[in-house]
Scaffold this motif. Structure first.
Motif, PDB file in Angstrom:
ATOM      1  N   ALA A   9       0.833  -1.207   0.000  1.00  9.32           N
ATOM      2  CA  ALA A   9       0.000   0.000   0.000  1.00  9.32           C
ATOM      3  C   ALA A   9       0.864   1.252   0.000  1.00  9.32           C
ATOM      4  O   ALA A   9       2.019   1.234   0.432  1.00  9.32           O
ATOM      5  N   ARG A  10       0.297   2.347  -0.476  1.00  6.62           N
ATOM      6  CA  ARG A  10       1.023   3.613  -0.494  1.00  6.62           C
ATOM      7  C   ARG A  10       1.077   4.247   0.891  1.00  6.62           C
ATOM      8  O   ARG A  10       2.008   4.983   1.212  1.00  6.62           O
ATOM      9  N   THR A  11       0.064   3.986   1.719  1.00  2.00           N
ATOM     10  CA  THR A  11       0.013   4.569   3.052  1.00  2.00           C
ATOM     11  C   THR A  11       0.984   3.844   3.971  1.00  2.00           C
ATOM     12  O   THR A  11       0.965   2.616   4.066  1.00  2.00           O
ATOM     13  N   ALA A  12       1.853   4.597   4.640  1.00  2.00           N
ATOM     14  CA  ALA A  12       2.831   4.016   5.562  1.00  2.00           C
ATOM     15  C   ALA A  12       2.907   4.890   6.799  1.00  2.00           C
ATOM     16  O   ALA A  12       2.942   6.116   6.712  1.00  2.00           O
ATOM     17  N   ALA A  13       2.913   4.259   7.964  1.00  2.00           N
ATOM     18  CA  ALA A  13       3.006   5.003   9.214  1.00  2.00           C
ATOM     19  C   ALA A  13       3.423   4.057  10.321  1.00  2.00           C
ATOM     20  O   ALA A  13       3.320   2.827  10.200  1.00  2.00           O
ATOM     21  N   ASP A  40       9.364  11.489  13.050  1.00  2.00           N
ATOM     22  CA  ASP A  40      10.299  10.410  12.697  1.00  2.00           C
ATOM     23  C   ASP A  40       9.613   9.071  12.507  1.00  2.00           C
ATOM     24  O   ASP A  40      10.071   8.243  11.707  1.00  2.00           O
ATOM     25  N   ASP A  41       8.503   8.817  13.217  1.00  2.00           N
ATOM     26  CA  ASP A  41       7.889   7.496  13.133  1.00  2.00           C
ATOM     27  C   ASP A  41       7.277   7.236  11.761  1.00  2.00           C
ATOM     28  O   ASP A  41       7.503   6.176  11.155  1.00  2.00           O
ATOM     29  N   VAL A  42       6.521   8.202  11.250  1.00  2.00           N
ATOM     30  CA  VAL A  42       5.921   8.044   9.929  1.00  2.00           C
ATOM     31  C   VAL A  42       7.002   7.984   8.859  1.00  2.00           C
ATOM     32  O   VAL A  42       6.942   7.161   7.928  1.00  2.00           O
ATOM     33  N   THR A  43       8.021   8.824   8.983  1.00  2.00           N
ATOM     34  CA  THR A  43       9.105   8.843   8.007  1.00  2.00           C
ATOM     35  C   THR A  43       9.872   7.524   8.021  1.00  2.00           C
ATOM     36  O   THR A  43      10.273   7.012   6.973  1.00  2.00           O
ATOM     37  N   LEU A  44      10.076   6.961   9.207  1.00  2.00           N
ATOM     38  CA  LEU A  44      10.756   5.667   9.321  1.00  2.00           C
ATOM     39  C   LEU A  44       9.963   4.575   8.612  1.00  2.00           C
ATOM     40  O   LEU A  44      10.529   3.752   7.879  1.00  2.00           O
ATOM     41  N   ALA A  45       8.647   4.547   8.824  1.00  2.00           N
ATOM     42  CA  ALA A  45       7.813   3.524   8.185  1.00  2.00           C
ATOM     43  C   ALA A  45       7.869   3.646   6.670  1.00  2.00           C
ATOM     44  O   ALA A  45       7.921   2.630   5.957  1.00  2.00           O
ATOM     45  N   ARG A  46       7.862   4.871   6.168  1.00  2.00           N
ATOM     46  CA  ARG A  46       7.957   5.053   4.716  1.00  2.00           C
ATOM     47  C   ARG A  46       9.287   4.550   4.184  1.00  2.00           C
ATOM     48  O   ARG A  46       9.355   3.945   3.110  1.00  2.00           O
ATOM     49  N   ALA A  47      10.361   4.775   4.928  1.00  2.00           N
ATOM     50  CA  ALA A  47      11.682   4.302   4.490  1.00  2.00           C
ATOM     51  C   ALA A  47      11.733   2.780   4.465  1.00  2.00           C
ATOM     52  O   ALA A  47      12.305   2.181   3.545  1.00  2.00           O
ATOM     53  N   VAL A  48      11.121   2.137   5.459  1.00  2.57           N
ATOM     54  CA  VAL A  48      11.091   0.675   5.491  1.00  2.57           C
ATOM     55  C   VAL A  48      10.298   0.133   4.310  1.00  2.57           C
ATOM     56  O   VAL A  48      10.714  -0.818   3.645  1.00  2.57           O
ATOM     57  N   ALA A  85      12.150   0.326   1.111  1.00  2.00           N
ATOM     58  CA  ALA A  85      13.206  -0.681   1.046  1.00  2.00           C
ATOM     59  C   ALA A  85      12.653  -2.086   0.852  1.00  2.00           C
ATOM     60  O   ALA A  85      13.398  -3.066   0.898  1.00  2.00           O
ATOM     61  N   GLY A  86      11.345  -2.192   0.635  1.00  2.00           N
ATOM     62  CA  GLY A  86      10.734  -3.496   0.393  1.00  2.00           C
ATOM     63  C   GLY A  86      10.266  -4.205   1.640  1.00  2.00           C
ATOM     64  O   GLY A  86       9.871  -5.377   1.583  1.00  2.00           O
ATOM     65  N   GLY A  87      10.284  -3.538   2.787  1.00  2.00           N
ATOM     66  CA  GLY A  87       9.868  -4.165   4.026  1.00  2.00           C
ATOM     67  C   GLY A  87       8.366  -4.183   4.198  1.00  2.00           C
ATOM     68  O   GLY A  87       7.643  -3.347   3.649  1.00  2.00           O
ATOM     69  N   ARG A  88       7.875  -5.127   4.980  1.00  2.00           N
ATOM     70  CA  ARG A  88       6.458  -5.235   5.305  1.00  2.00           C
ATOM     71  C   ARG A  88       6.226  -4.627   6.673  1.00  2.00           C
ATOM     72  O   ARG A  88       6.945  -4.930   7.630  1.00  2.00           O
ATOM     73  N   ILE A  89       5.207  -3.757   6.785  1.00  2.00           N
ATOM     74  CA  ILE A  89       4.971  -3.044   8.025  1.00  2.00           C
ATOM     75  C   ILE A  89       3.577  -3.323   8.548  1.00  2.00           C
ATOM     76  O   ILE A  89       2.670  -3.695   7.799  1.00  2.00           O
ATOM     77  N   TRP A  90       3.426  -3.121   9.849  1.00  2.00           N
ATOM     78  CA  TRP A  90       2.132  -3.305  10.506  1.00  2.00           C
ATOM     79  C   TRP A  90       2.006  -2.268  11.604  1.00  2.00           C
ATOM     80  O   TRP A  90       2.954  -1.992  12.339  1.00  2.00           O
ATOM     81  N   LEU A  91       0.806  -1.697  11.738  1.00  2.00           N
ATOM     82  CA  LEU A  91       0.524  -0.695  12.762  1.00  2.00           C
ATOM     83  C   LEU A  91      -0.851  -0.944  13.347  1.00  2.00           C
ATOM     84  O   LEU A  91      -1.809  -1.217  12.613  1.00  2.00           O
ATOM     85  N   GLY A  92      -0.958  -0.873  14.652  1.00  2.00           N
ATOM     86  CA  GLY A  92      -2.253  -1.042  15.303  1.00  2.00           C
ATOM     87  C   GLY A  92      -2.254  -0.444  16.693  1.00  2.00           C
ATOM     88  O   GLY A  92      -1.252   0.112  17.163  1.00  2.00           O
ATOM     89  N   LEU A  93      -3.385  -0.564  17.366  1.00  2.00           N
ATOM     90  CA  LEU A  93      -3.505  -0.063  18.727  1.00  2.00           C
ATOM     91  C   LEU A  93      -2.868  -1.042  19.706  1.00  2.00           C
ATOM     92  O   LEU A  93      -2.865  -2.255  19.487  1.00  2.00           O
ATOM     93  N   GLY A  94      -2.348  -0.500  20.799  1.00  2.00           N
ATOM     94  CA  GLY A  94      -1.611  -1.329  21.750  1.00  2.00           C
ATOM     95  C   GLY A  94      -2.464  -1.816  22.905  1.00  2.00           C
ATOM     96  O   GLY A  94      -3.315  -1.079  23.420  1.00  2.00           O
TER      97      GLY A  94
END
Length: 387
Positions: free
Chosen positions: A203-207, A235-243, A246-255
């Motif tokens: 997806a284009r959205t990264a955070a 920095d957090d949103v920018t870090l996720a976009r960089a990952v 780089a081809g990385g898979r990311i996941w974000l949710g409530l804790g």
């Protein structure tokens, strides 16, 4: 149709689209994905950037040192120029037992670096020198973790083959201003970065949420982190976009297992928390600022205004459009209030909270053009191009 009817209709249309077409951002059921224990628990290093955090460290740091992790783990606290004895207190807390702790100092940031990322760089470099950590948990000094937090994060990363797993810490909500502003902070964040969209592969959205980010070291190095984002205020949103780039898979949710222990007792501290980075979120672009102000006004302020104008002018259509839009808005806010255990009567007050956020955003731009930039704990950062 008159102008007020058009505004009411536009606001209602916006809320119907937001409720159904913006990744169901208002739902609070995005939690850690299904997970199972891996055959081998990889070594993990926990990096904690800390600047003047002596007030919260007695609660947060012991929760990290007490992690029940089946593999090898260590904690690296980077004392970023603290003047309140943060480093000494950390060493004292480590003497009570638990995971091994290293306290290190990075010195003043080089030009072009934000303080937090400079501290993260120093911590990750130390982890790299020691060699074998497969994951790095980046967590803020005000975040307390339940004893199984690290275990569950690693199990989720392994089970779902994720390179970045981030949980939005449950923020403190005790005072009146915290009740009014904090749940809305998470609500607005999810509206900007719907978790379901973030978690969609490719997806284009990264955070990410900077208070709790488990990062695979190999992917971090492939993405050039943190050097490639050294100027980032958000920095957090920018870090996720960089990952993701780089081809990385990311996941974000409530804790469920991470909580912020930092108090925001007054409006002033909450105001500074938002305004320090709001204009950076808009890329220091006055056109984006104008569009944001207009959008906030149409989406959040127009419904009650249309309802009031319709009632005052005797226009049932205008009043109905504004009232239904306000009801949809409040309805989408209810799940977040339940997540935070707050009274549901706060939901209709969301326009008031949105007005405060609008003013904070404008103030962020004003401070930027006065040369104060994004200010936090004695440091001020301008736009990246000025670094």
């Amino acid at each position: 149709m008159g102008a007020t009817e058009w505004i009411g209709a536009g606001s209602l249309a916006a809320w119907v689209w937001l409720a159904l077409g913006q990744g169901f951002f208002w739902r609070t059921d995005v939690r850690l994905p299904a997970r199972a224990d891996p055959e081998r628990w990889p070594p993990v290093a926990v990096v904690v950037p800390a600047r003047d955090e002596a007030a919260v460290l007695p609660v947060s740091l012991p929760s990290l040192l007490a992690q029940k992790y089946p593999g090898r783990a260590e904690v690296v606290l980077v004392d970023d120029g603290s003047t309140d004895g943060t480093g000494e207190l950390a060493r004292e807390l480590a003497g009570r037992g638990g995971l091994p702790l290293t306290v290190t100092e990075p010195g003043e940031p080089e030009p072009g670096w934000t303080g937090k990322l400079w501290a993260v760089r120093h911590g990750m470099a130390l982890v790299r020198e020691r060699g074998d950590a497969e994951y790095v948990l980046l967590t803020d000094a005000d975040i307390a973790h339940s004893p199984d937090s690290l275990r569950e994060l690693v199990a989720a990363a392994r089970s779902a083959e994720l390179d970045l797993v981030s949980q939005m810490a449950r923020l403190r909500v005790v005072s009146f201003w915290e009740r009014l502003i904090v749940p809305a902070f998470v609500y607005f964040f999810a509206q900007l970065y719907p978790f379901r969209w973030v978690n969609r592969p490719g997806a284009r959205t990264a955070a990410a949420a900077g208070g709790c980010v488990l990062l695979r070291r190999a992917v971090a190095e492939r993405a050039g982190l943190p050097d490639s984002i050294r100027h980032a205020v958000i920095d957090d949103v920018t870090l996720a976009r960089a990952v993701r780039r780089a081809g990385g898979r990311i996941w974000l949710g409530l804790g469920d297992r991470v909580e912020s222990v930092r108090p925001y007792a007054g409006l002033g501290t909450l105001w500074r928390m938002v305004s320090r980075s709001a204009y950076a979120q808009l890329r220091h672009n006055p056109l984006l600022l104008a569009g944001t102000v207009a959008g906030l006004a149409l989406v959040y302020l127009a419904p009650p205004a249309a309802l009031a104008a319709g009632l005052a002018a005797g226009s049932a259509t205008t009043a109905a459009l504004g009232g239904v839009a306000w009801a949809v808005m409040a309805g989408t806010y209810l799940p977040m209030l339940r997540y935070y255990g707050q009274p549901l009567w706060l939901a209709p007050l969301l326009p008031c909270t949105a007005l405060l956020y609008l003013l904070m955003t404008v103030d962020s731009a004003v401070q930027h053009y006065r040369g104060r930039g994004a200010a936090w704990k004695g440091r001020t950062y301008g736009a990246p191009g000025a670094s």
